[in-house]
Write a protein that holds these residues in place. Structure first.
Motif, PDB file in Angstrom:
ATOM      1  N   LEU A   5       0.854  -1.185   0.000  1.00 58.10           N
ATOM      2  CA  LEU A   5       0.000   0.000   0.000  1.00 58.10           C
ATOM      3  C   LEU A   5       0.892   1.238   0.000  1.00 58.10           C
ATOM      4  CD1 LEU A   5      -2.928   1.084   0.181  1.00 58.10           C
ATOM      5  CD2 LEU A   5      -2.628   1.137   2.680  1.00 58.10           C
ATOM      6  N   LEU A   6       0.701   2.095  -1.010  1.00 56.47           N
ATOM      7  CA  LEU A   6       1.563   3.263  -1.189  1.00 56.47           C
ATOM      8  C   LEU A   6       0.701   4.515  -1.258  1.00 56.47           C
ATOM      9  CD1 LEU A   6       3.745   1.540  -3.891  1.00 56.47           C
ATOM     10  CD2 LEU A   6       4.572   2.194  -1.638  1.00 56.47           C
ATOM     11  N   ASP A   7       0.851   5.387  -0.254  1.00 62.87           N
ATOM     12  CA  ASP A   7       0.061   6.619  -0.238  1.00 62.87           C
ATOM     13  C   ASP A   7       0.721   7.688  -1.098  1.00 62.87           C
ATOM     14  OD1 ASP A   7       2.133   7.770   1.264  1.00 62.87           O
ATOM     15  OD2 ASP A   7       1.045   7.614   3.175  1.00 62.87           O
ATOM     16  N   SER A   8       0.158   8.881  -1.097  1.00 60.49           N
ATOM     17  CA  SER A   8       0.647   9.936  -1.986  1.00 60.49           C
ATOM     18  C   SER A   8       2.105  10.297  -1.698  1.00 60.49           C
ATOM     19  CB  SER A   8      -0.242  11.177  -1.886  1.00 60.49           C
ATOM     20  OG  SER A   8      -0.287  11.655  -0.553  1.00 60.49           O
ATOM     21  N   ASP A   9       2.484  10.305  -0.434  1.00 64.81           N
ATOM     22  CA  ASP A   9       3.883  10.605  -0.096  1.00 64.81           C
ATOM     23  C   ASP A   9       4.810   9.502  -0.592  1.00 64.81           C
ATOM     24  OD1 ASP A   9       3.248  13.003   1.137  1.00 64.81           O
ATOM     25  OD2 ASP A   9       3.104  12.118   3.143  1.00 64.81           O
ATOM     26  N   ASP A  10       4.379   8.250  -0.454  1.00 67.19           N
ATOM     27  CA  ASP A  10       5.185   7.131  -0.948  1.00 67.19           C
ATOM     28  C   ASP A  10       5.375   7.225  -2.464  1.00 67.19           C
ATOM     29  OD1 ASP A  10       5.399   5.867   1.582  1.00 67.19           O
ATOM     30  OD2 ASP A  10       3.442   4.925   1.311  1.00 67.19           O
ATOM     31  N   VAL A  11       4.284   7.546  -3.179  1.00 65.20           N
ATOM     32  CA  VAL A  11       4.377   7.667  -4.632  1.00 65.20           C
ATOM     33  C   VAL A  11       5.294   8.825  -5.008  1.00 65.20           C
ATOM     34  CG1 VAL A  11       3.091   8.137  -6.750  1.00 65.20           C
ATOM     35  CG2 VAL A  11       2.124   6.603  -5.026  1.00 65.20           C
ATOM     36  N   ASP A  12       5.133   9.948  -4.346  1.00 69.03           N
ATOM     37  CA  ASP A  12       5.972  11.109  -4.636  1.00 69.03           C
ATOM     38  C   ASP A  12       7.442  10.799  -4.413  1.00 69.03           C
ATOM     39  OD1 ASP A  12       6.302  13.930  -5.273  1.00 69.03           O
ATOM     40  OD2 ASP A  12       6.796  14.210  -3.159  1.00 69.03           O
ATOM     41  N   GLU A  13       7.738  10.101  -3.343  1.00 71.19           N
ATOM     42  CA  GLU A  13       9.125   9.785  -2.994  1.00 71.19           C
ATOM     43  C   GLU A  13       9.753   8.799  -3.976  1.00 71.19           C
ATOM     44  OE1 GLU A  13      12.772   9.497  -1.088  1.00 71.19           O
ATOM     45  OE2 GLU A  13      11.159  10.955  -0.724  1.00 71.19           O
ATOM     46  N   ASN A  14       8.962   7.847  -4.444  1.00 71.64           N
ATOM     47  CA  ASN A  14       9.520   6.760  -5.252  1.00 71.64           C
ATOM     48  C   ASN A  14       9.343   6.931  -6.753  1.00 71.64           C
ATOM     49  OD1 ASN A  14      10.518   4.618  -3.232  1.00 71.64           O
ATOM     50  ND2 ASN A  14       8.516   5.206  -2.417  1.00 71.64           N
ATOM     51  N   ALA A  15       8.578   7.927  -7.162  1.00 73.23           N
ATOM     52  CA  ALA A  15       8.436   8.211  -8.596  1.00 73.23           C
ATOM     53  C   ALA A  15       9.577   9.146  -9.008  1.00 73.23           C
ATOM     54  CB  ALA A  15       7.076   8.838  -8.883  1.00 73.23           C
ATOM     55  N   ARG A  16      10.775   8.621  -9.021  1.00 70.81           N
ATOM     56  CA  ARG A  16      11.946   9.417  -9.403  1.00 70.81           C
ATOM     57  C   ARG A  16      11.760   9.859 -10.854  1.00 70.81           C
ATOM     58  NH1 ARG A  16      15.828   7.413  -5.641  1.00 70.81           N
ATOM     59  NH2 ARG A  16      14.610   7.022  -3.738  1.00 70.81           N
ATOM     60  N   MET A  17      11.775  11.164 -11.071  1.00 71.47           N
ATOM     61  CA  MET A  17      11.320  11.680 -12.355  1.00 71.47           C
ATOM     62  C   MET A  17      12.125  11.153 -13.536  1.00 71.47           C
ATOM     63  SD  MET A  17       9.014  13.215 -13.977  1.00 71.47           S
ATOM     64  CE  MET A  17       8.045  14.182 -12.818  1.00 71.47           C
ATOM     65  N   ALA A  18      13.435  11.074 -13.412  1.00 75.98           N
ATOM     66  CA  ALA A  18      14.235  10.573 -14.531  1.00 75.98           C
ATOM     67  C   ALA A  18      13.835   9.142 -14.890  1.00 75.98           C
ATOM     68  CB  ALA A  18      15.723  10.636 -14.187  1.00 75.98           C
ATOM     69  N   GLU A  19      13.548   8.327 -13.873  1.00 77.11           N
ATOM     70  CA  GLU A  19      13.147   6.947 -14.113  1.00 77.11           C
ATOM     71  C   GLU A  19      11.747   6.871 -14.721  1.00 77.11           C
ATOM     72  OE1 GLU A  19      13.554   4.784 -10.479  1.00 77.11           O
ATOM     73  OE2 GLU A  19      15.664   5.285 -10.232  1.00 77.11           O
ATOM     74  N   VAL A  20      10.849   7.744 -14.255  1.00 73.63           N
ATOM     75  CA  VAL A  20       9.497   7.755 -14.805  1.00 73.63           C
ATOM     76  C   VAL A  20       9.523   8.195 -16.264  1.00 73.63           C
ATOM     77  CG1 VAL A  20       7.185   8.754 -14.609  1.00 73.63           C
ATOM     78  CG2 VAL A  20       8.450   8.138 -12.548  1.00 73.63           C
ATOM     79  N   ILE A  21      10.328   9.206 -16.578  1.00 76.64           N
ATOM     80  CA  ILE A  21      10.449   9.658 -17.971  1.00 76.64           C
ATOM     81  C   ILE A  21      10.934   8.517 -18.861  1.00 76.64           C
ATOM     82  CG2 ILE A  21      11.724  11.184 -19.535  1.00 76.64           C
ATOM     83  CD1 ILE A  21      11.751  13.258 -17.217  1.00 76.64           C
ATOM     84  N   GLY A  22      11.947   7.807 -18.412  1.00 72.09           N
ATOM     85  CA  GLY A  22      12.452   6.674 -19.191  1.00 72.09           C
ATOM     86  C   GLY A  22      11.418   5.595 -19.384  1.00 72.09           C
ATOM     87  N   ALA A  23      10.650   5.309 -18.321  1.00 69.17           N
ATOM     88  CA  ALA A  23       9.623   4.264 -18.405  1.00 69.17           C
ATOM     89  C   ALA A  23       8.492   4.672 -19.338  1.00 69.17           C
ATOM     90  CB  ALA A  23       9.085   3.962 -17.011  1.00 69.17           C
ATOM     91  N   VAL A  24       8.089   5.934 -19.277  1.00 74.32           N
ATOM     92  CA  VAL A  24       7.017   6.419 -20.151  1.00 74.32           C
ATOM     93  C   VAL A  24       7.477   6.397 -21.615  1.00 74.32           C
ATOM     94  CG1 VAL A  24       5.672   8.469 -20.781  1.00 74.32           C
ATOM     95  CG2 VAL A  24       5.811   7.750 -18.389  1.00 74.32           C
ATOM     96  N   GLU A  25       8.725   6.744 -21.858  1.00 73.18           N
ATOM     97  CA  GLU A  25       9.239   6.681 -23.229  1.00 73.18           C
ATOM     98  C   GLU A  25       9.227   5.235 -23.736  1.00 73.18           C
ATOM     99  OE1 GLU A  25      12.505   8.979 -25.826  1.00 73.18           O
ATOM    100  OE2 GLU A  25      13.238   8.217 -23.913  1.00 73.18           O
ATOM    101  N   GLU A  26       9.612   4.294 -22.878  1.00 73.84           N
ATOM    102  CA  GLU A  26       9.546   2.883 -23.262  1.00 73.84           C
ATOM    103  C   GLU A  26       8.107   2.456 -23.542  1.00 73.84           C
ATOM    104  OE1 GLU A  26      12.442  -0.062 -21.379  1.00 73.84           O
ATOM    105  OE2 GLU A  26      12.280   1.469 -19.815  1.00 73.84           O
ATOM    106  N   ALA A  27       7.168   2.993 -22.771  1.00 72.40           N
ATOM    107  CA  ALA A  27       5.755   2.659 -22.978  1.00 72.40           C
ATOM    108  C   ALA A  27       5.268   3.178 -24.328  1.00 72.40           C
ATOM    109  CB  ALA A  27       4.909   3.236 -21.850  1.00 72.40           C
ATOM    110  N   PHE A  28       5.662   4.389 -24.698  1.00 72.85           N
ATOM    111  CA  PHE A  28       5.284   4.929 -26.006  1.00 72.85           C
ATOM    112  C   PHE A  28       5.854   4.059 -27.130  1.00 72.85           C
ATOM    113  CE2 PHE A  28       4.939   9.431 -24.119  1.00 72.85           C
ATOM    114  CZ  PHE A  28       3.561   9.377 -24.066  1.00 72.85           C
TER     115      PHE A  28
END
Length: 330
Positions: A5-28
């Motif tokens: 279970l991950l609340d908003s603070d957990d998501v904010d802390e662990n959604a490292r932006m550089a990693e999210v950008i890379g993952a979203v690019e892979e998804a596209f």
């Protein structure tokens, strides 16, 4: 085996932006290759509550990893005033594709902001001028913050101009970033003449004209997420190189939905889907490219890709709250 279970603070802390950008690019890229399953977003309209629910399931396989999940999200504009709740409340269920075990249940609101910023960053990286150092933002709501966070990860942003009718919101934005950027309030035209412009408003009458942007500005059109919404003037869209995230969603509920329905824009006016540019099937910015527009409606595969980043990081760092959702421990 436990569900995390991950609340908003957990998501904010662990959604490292550089990693999210890379993952979203892979998804596209996976979307363009046909390695995704993403049924159309479904709506439950609730006019008696001035709101709606939206369900967004998806599966994707990048070749290196696969992931599945469902985002359940709403839009209830009366929530802040009537119930002291956010307009948008999202919940993300992230599942193991092999077993369907619910690996995590996490706040989908923060996740949405992160992946939306990341999508704009992917588009900016492919469509903005290489030395872009200024960012304009129209609309100083919650989405504006992750736009700056994400875009500054792919371009050396120094100057930021934010435009909003609410001066208090502008000041809060300035206060949040004035230790990192040269940030100030300004007009729509001042914001639009930056190297990159992100529009994050819910308007149905266009507020950004062709004259409001520079000759080579890249525009991330983020605000339109429902039929009838429309931030950019038709003349701007007609003059620009238009890139979309998904044809069905964009023509139904994205920035181009109104002029497309009226026949002002046709498929001939759409340069590419962003996935085509990511995999190299279509060109991004060239030396001859003028104004570019990315019509971002938000895809369920982005949520799943971002959720994987959050889950894997939280698992590694032993964050979040594990619990026995399905009775696997009994």
């Amino acid at each position: 085996m436990h569900t995390l279970l991950l609340d908003s603070d957990d998501v904010d802390e662990n959604a490292r932006m550089a990693e999210v950008i890379g993952a979203v690019e892979e998804a596209f890229a996976a979307f363009e290759r046909g390695d995704t399953q993403m049924p159309a977003k479904s709506y439950i309209d609730l006019p008696q509550y001035n709101g709606d629910f939206r369900s967004m399931p998806a599966y994707l396989d990048t070749g290196d990893w696969d992931a599945a999940g469902l985002k359940w999200v709403n839009v209830h504009p009366d929530n802040p005033e009537d119930h002291d709740l956010p307009t948008v409340l999202g919940t993300m269920i992230y599942s193991d594709p092999e077993t369907a075990f619910p690996l995590a249940i996490m706040d989908g609101t923060t996740l949405t902001m992160k992946r939306t910023g990341a999508a704009a960053a992917v588009a900016t990286d492919h469509l903005a001028v290489e030395d872009a150092s200024s960012l304009g933002i129209v609309g100083a709501g919650v989405q504006s913050y992750t736009q700056l966070e994400a875009i500054s990860a792919v371009r050396p942003i120094e100057e930021v101009v934010v435009s909003d009718l609410d001066e208090d919101r502008v000041q809060r934005f300035v206060d949040a970033f004035d230790d990192r950027f040269d940030v100030r309030g300004g007009s729509i035209a001042e914001a639009g003449h930056c190297d990159v412009l992100s529009t994050v408003t819910p308007v149905e009458e266009p507020i950004v004209s062709l004259e409001d942007v520079g000759e080579r500005t890249h525009v991330n059109a983020i605000g339109a997420d429902a039929e009838g919404k429309h931030e950019l003037a038709d003349e701007l869209l007609e003059a620009a190189t238009v890139v979309i995230d998904d044809h069905e969603q964009c023509t139904h509920s994205g920035e181009i939905n109104v002029p497309y329905a009226e026949g002002v824009l046709t498929d001939e006016d759409i340069h590419a889907e962003i996935g085509e540019i990511v995999v190299g099937a279509k060109e991004g910015r060239t030396a001859e490219t003028g104004v570019t527009v990315f019509d971002s409606t938000g895809l369920a595969i982005q949520d799943v890709a971002a959720a994987r980043v959050v889950y894997e990081r939280a698992l590694e760092d032993e964050e979040g709250t594990p619990f026995d959702l399905v009775g696997a421990e009994r």
